[in-house]
Design a protein around this motif. Structure first.
Motif, PDB file in Angstrom:
ATOM      1  N   GLN A 200      -1.879 -31.233 -26.092  1.00 14.53           N
ATOM      2  CA  GLN A 200      -2.597 -31.773 -27.051  1.00 14.53           C
ATOM      3  C   GLN A 200      -4.274 -31.649 -26.647  1.00 14.53           C
ATOM      4  OE1 GLN A 200      -2.070 -35.965 -26.883  1.00 14.53           O
ATOM      5  NE2 GLN A 200      -0.823 -35.748 -25.152  1.00 14.53           N
ATOM      6  N   GLN A 201      -5.006 -32.233 -27.598  1.00 11.78           N
ATOM      7  CA  GLN A 201      -6.269 -32.039 -27.073  1.00 11.78           C
ATOM      8  C   GLN A 201      -6.901 -32.963 -26.053  1.00 11.78           C
ATOM      9  OE1 GLN A 201      -8.791 -30.234 -28.668  1.00 11.78           O
ATOM     10  NE2 GLN A 201     -10.558 -30.765 -27.337  1.00 11.78           N
ATOM     11  N   PRO A 223     -15.618 -30.301 -26.742  1.00 11.10           N
ATOM     12  CA  PRO A 223     -15.127 -28.745 -27.027  1.00 11.10           C
ATOM     13  C   PRO A 223     -15.742 -27.749 -26.401  1.00 11.10           C
ATOM     14  CG  PRO A 223     -16.524 -29.765 -28.681  1.00 11.10           C
ATOM     15  CD  PRO A 223     -16.230 -30.892 -27.935  1.00 11.10           C
ATOM     16  N   LYS A 245      -2.027 -27.406 -17.948  1.00 12.61           N
ATOM     17  CA  LYS A 245      -2.615 -28.442 -18.470  1.00 12.61           C
ATOM     18  C   LYS A 245      -2.607 -29.599 -17.047  1.00 12.61           C
ATOM     19  CE  LYS A 245      -3.247 -32.215 -21.713  1.00 12.61           C
ATOM     20  NZ  LYS A 245      -2.408 -33.110 -22.737  1.00 12.61           N
ATOM     21  N   THR A 266     -11.349 -27.378 -23.670  1.00 11.65           N
ATOM     22  CA  THR A 266     -10.300 -26.889 -24.630  1.00 11.65           C
ATOM     23  C   THR A 266     -10.627 -26.770 -25.976  1.00 11.65           C
ATOM     24  OG1 THR A 266      -7.840 -26.417 -24.812  1.00 11.65           O
ATOM     25  CG2 THR A 266      -8.775 -28.845 -25.036  1.00 11.65           C
ATOM     26  N   THR A 267     -10.176 -25.611 -26.412  1.00  8.79           N
ATOM     27  CA  THR A 267     -10.361 -25.382 -27.939  1.00  8.79           C
ATOM     28  C   THR A 267      -9.099 -25.447 -28.756  1.00  8.79           C
ATOM     29  OG1 THR A 267     -10.394 -23.012 -27.674  1.00  8.79           O
ATOM     30  CG2 THR A 267     -12.438 -24.140 -27.769  1.00  8.79           C
ATOM     31  N   ASP A 268      -8.065 -24.901 -27.938  1.00  9.92           N
ATOM     32  CA  ASP A 268      -6.931 -24.766 -28.801  1.00  9.92           C
ATOM     33  C   ASP A 268      -5.589 -25.630 -27.838  1.00  9.92           C
ATOM     34  OD1 ASP A 268      -6.420 -23.465 -26.244  1.00  9.92           O
ATOM     35  OD2 ASP A 268      -6.538 -21.774 -27.419  1.00  9.92           O
ATOM     36  N   SER A 269      -5.989 -26.565 -27.118  1.00  7.80           N
ATOM     37  CA  SER A 269      -4.934 -27.225 -26.229  1.00  7.80           C
ATOM     38  C   SER A 269      -3.823 -26.275 -25.587  1.00  7.80           C
ATOM     39  CB  SER A 269      -4.063 -28.028 -27.433  1.00  7.80           C
ATOM     40  OG  SER A 269      -4.900 -29.132 -27.872  1.00  7.80           O
ATOM     41  N   LEU A 270      -4.235 -25.123 -25.622  1.00  4.54           N
ATOM     42  CA  LEU A 270      -3.382 -24.286 -24.777  1.00  4.54           C
ATOM     43  C   LEU A 270      -3.990 -23.515 -23.562  1.00  4.54           C
ATOM     44  CD1 LEU A 270      -2.026 -21.927 -27.889  1.00  4.54           C
ATOM     45  CD2 LEU A 270      -0.761 -24.074 -26.608  1.00  4.54           C
ATOM     46  N   THR A 271      -5.270 -23.515 -23.547  1.00  5.28           N
ATOM     47  CA  THR A 271      -5.995 -22.931 -22.286  1.00  5.28           C
ATOM     48  C   THR A 271      -7.057 -23.805 -22.078  1.00  5.28           C
ATOM     49  OG1 THR A 271      -7.428 -21.565 -23.865  1.00  5.28           O
ATOM     50  CG2 THR A 271      -5.541 -20.559 -22.707  1.00  5.28           C
TER      51      THR A 271
END
Length: 308
Positions: A200-201, A223, A245, A266-271
């Motif tokens: 998540q964000q 962001p 994370k 983070t922009t996509d909660s993945l990286t």
């Protein structure tokens, strides 16, 4: 002779010293410069004025002065001055004072403005050179004491007697050792581990399980910054990008007390990116990237990347 001493002696004689990317030091023409051993010399230093302003290039008279007292050809004299000033800007950008022997110290405040404090007189005497030489001095001259900002810039001698330079060098070595050791331990502890909660964000470290006691500092929720939102004349230096994370949160929590400007984004909660934004000119970026990589990774290959 150390470059900082030459700058001070040049300033005493010409009452004006223009340093590219730093600013200008000046003395009123009516002020007379006493002998360095005079008891009133310290009072004279109070008349030194500094103005932070754009300086395109060093004065030709300054380069000629450096050549005359080092015996170096013009390109080498210019290169020595550029390296000296680049190292000074790096100190200012990481919150350290930039000392110029015999003139004073510059400090960078939170608004990015250089503040000047008049310094102690330089008691080191210049060698009298009748005319500039086109070859460098013999190797025997290397026996003279050097500081971290002399004209060689190739090494720092272990027995530097200047207290301020010694303090800076000690702090840098200790800081690098702590960062390298801490990064190695955190990397090994967190390698292959993921948080059990879905991505998540990033907002703050309250998303960690209650049993996690290693990440206590809040995580910046800003962001990923694009070039259009960076302050003019600034660059983003990205230390590390990770999809873990848990590692990102713990790494950021470890670094934040060392420098509050280090961000976790983070922009996509993945990286997740660990980065810092610093003011710099295009010519400074490579030097800054190398210095930040050494601070973050130690002797490992350069991994820090630049995003403008």
């Amino acid at each position: 002779m150390k470059l900082s001493i030459l700058l001070a002696q040049y300033f005493y004689q010409h009452k004006q010293l223009n340093l590219p990317s730093i600013g200008s030091f000046s003395l009123d023409a009516a002020v007379s410069v006493p002998d360095q051993n005079d008891k009133n010399f310290r009072e004279f230093l109070k008349y030194v004025q500094f103005k932070q302003q754009p300086v395109a290039k060093a004065d030709d008279t300054l380069i000629d002065y450096i050549r005359a007292h080092t015996g170096k050809i013009k390109p080498l004299a210019e290169s020595d001055l550029e390296s000296y000033l680049a190292d000074g800007k790096l100190l200012l950008n990481i919150g350290k004072p930039f000392h110029i022997d015999g003139i004073g110290s510059l400090h960078k405040n939170k608004l990015g403005i250089y503040e000047f404090i008049a310094g102690e007189p330089s008691l080191e005497r210049m060698e009298v050179i009748s005319e500039p030489r086109e070859t460098e001095r013999p190797a025997a001259a290397s026996n003279k004491k050097k500081s971290a900002f002399d004209e060689s810039y190739s090494r720092i001698e272990a027995h530097n007697t200047r207290r301020k330079s010694l303090l800076i060098g000690t702090l840098v070595v200790i800081g690098l050792a702590v960062i390298v050791w801490g990064g190695y331990v955190l990397y090994n502890n967190n390698n292959g581990k993921e948080l059990s909660t879905p991505p998540q964000q990033v907002v703050q470290d309250t998303s960690l399980p209650a049993s996690d006691t290693t990440a206590k500092a809040p995580v910046d929720s800003t962001p990923v910054t694009t070039a259009s939102t960076l302050p003019p004349g600034s660059y983003k230096f990205i230390f590390e990008t990770t999809a873990k994370k848990a590692r990102a949160l713990k790494r950021h929590a470890f670094l934040l007390p060392l420098n509050k400007d280090i961000k976790l984004e983070t922009t996509d909660s993945l990286t997740f990116n660990i980065s810092i934004v610093l003011p710099a000119t295009p010519a400074d970026t490579i030097r800054l990237k190398d210095s930040l990589n050494a601070w973050y990774y130690g002797t490992k290959p350069v991994k820090v990347r630049i995003e403008q």
